[in-house]
Design an enzyme around this catalytic site. Structure first.
Site, PDB file in Angstrom:
ATOM      1  N   GLU A 121       0.368 -12.901   3.913  1.00  0.00           N
ATOM      2  CA  GLU A 121       0.060 -14.276   4.293  1.00  0.00           C
ATOM      3  C   GLU A 121      -0.112 -15.170   3.060  1.00  0.00           C
ATOM      4  O   GLU A 121       0.291 -16.337   3.069  1.00  0.00           O
ATOM      5  CB  GLU A 121      -1.197 -14.305   5.167  1.00  0.00           C
ATOM      6  CG  GLU A 121      -0.948 -13.737   6.560  1.00  0.00           C
ATOM      7  CD  GLU A 121      -2.168 -13.751   7.446  1.00  0.00           C
ATOM      8  OE1 GLU A 121      -2.111 -14.317   8.550  1.00  0.00           O
ATOM      9  OE2 GLU A 121      -3.199 -13.178   7.033  1.00  0.00           O
ATOM     10  N   GLU A 141      -1.662  -6.443  12.013  1.00  0.00           N
ATOM     11  CA  GLU A 141      -2.864  -6.733  12.796  1.00  0.00           C
ATOM     12  C   GLU A 141      -2.739  -6.359  14.265  1.00  0.00           C
ATOM     13  O   GLU A 141      -3.663  -5.795  14.865  1.00  0.00           O
ATOM     14  CB  GLU A 141      -3.236  -8.211  12.665  1.00  0.00           C
ATOM     15  CG  GLU A 141      -3.931  -8.581  11.369  1.00  0.00           C
ATOM     16  CD  GLU A 141      -2.965  -8.967  10.278  1.00  0.00           C
ATOM     17  OE1 GLU A 141      -3.383  -9.598   9.306  1.00  0.00           O
ATOM     18  OE2 GLU A 141      -1.766  -8.610  10.401  1.00  0.00           O
TER      19      GLU A 141
END
Length: 268
Positions: A121, A141
């Site tokens: 990210e 995730e």
């Protein structure tokens, strides 16, 4: 120090350096990372920033959940300066991870090895991205039953096709550098031994251009993404026209006439 910071000419090099945890992002590393961005941004001698890993086999293992979960769930109170900083400044981790990227200079990411979750990210928030042939990217995730909140749900669909972004987020699979280059996420894929050389060469080429022009292009790129054409053109004019009357512009034209490299002052 969990982070290395050095200047190489007009380039600031920011190196993740937490070998005991494979560069996992904990409060201390994020605090140092945010300070590095701020230092590079306020230094007029810095014209481009390179983010890299100082470890030989990995870029970043993602967020250090062992550090964050006890604090975020209030299982215990913050015990260190960095933990108190995170609790008292909840937006600080976002800024450290370039969510959003607020630097006025371009950020280039040089990625090798595994680049996971929060590390991935952070790379999404960079302006330009280069990777070694062995780089592997993953947003895992969903496989852990949690949702990523470090910017990937917003950044990815604006960087690659929305269906590709959803595939990366929903499958939690590994994605090679070649695949992400094909999908438009990466600027270059190079042999590992050439990664930093290629990244620095690109950074130096950018840094040799007019600083005001580069900052204007970066600002227009970031602020114009969500605008209509009309509003975007107005923003482009608002940012760009003052650059035409700057000392940088006069030096650039003069240098071209004299057939010499320009010496941009970086001033209006």
């Amino acid at each position: 120090m969990s982070l290395l910071y050095e200047k190489d000419g007009f380039i600031a090099k920011v190196g993740l350096n937490r070998p005991e945890a494979k560069n996992a992002l904990n409060p201390q590393l994020l605090m140092e990372l945010l300070e590095a961005w701020r230092e590079a941004d306020r230094d007029d001698q810095v014209r481009a920033v390179v983010l890299y890993s100082a470890l030989p086999d990995i870029f970043c293992a993602g967020m250090d959940l062992k550090s964050f979960i006890p604090i975020l769930t209030r299982a215990r109170g913050p015990e260190t300066e960095a933990e108190r900083w995170i609790v008292e400044n909840p937006e600080a981790a976002d800024l450290a991870m370039l969510k959003p990227n607020t630097l006025s200079k371009p950020v280039l990411a040089a990625v090798h090895g595994y680049c996971l979750t929060g590390g991935f990210e952070t790379v999404m928030g960079a302006d330009l991205r280069l990777a070694s042939e062995d780089a592997v990217f993953q947003m895992r995730e969903a496989s852990l039953g949690i949702m990523p909140t470090g910017g990937s749900n917003i950044y990815l669909p604006r960087t690659v096709a929305p269906c590709r972004a959803l595939e990366i987020l929903l499958t939690a699979d590994n994605y090679s550098a070649d695949r992400l280059y094909e999908w438009g996420f990466l600027n270059r894929v190079v042999p590992g031994e050439k990664l930093m050389d290629e990244t620095m060469a690109m950074a130096e080429k950018i840094a040799a251009n007019g600083p005001l022009a580069v900052r204007g292009i970066i600002r227009c790129h970031r602020e114009g993404r969500d605008l209509t054409y009309k509003d975007g053109f107005n923003l482009e004019r608002e940012i760009g026209l003052p650059v035409f009357g700057s000392r940088d512009a006069r030096e650039g034209v003069q240098a071209q006439r004299e057939k010499r490299p320009p010496n941009f002052p970086g001033r209006f």
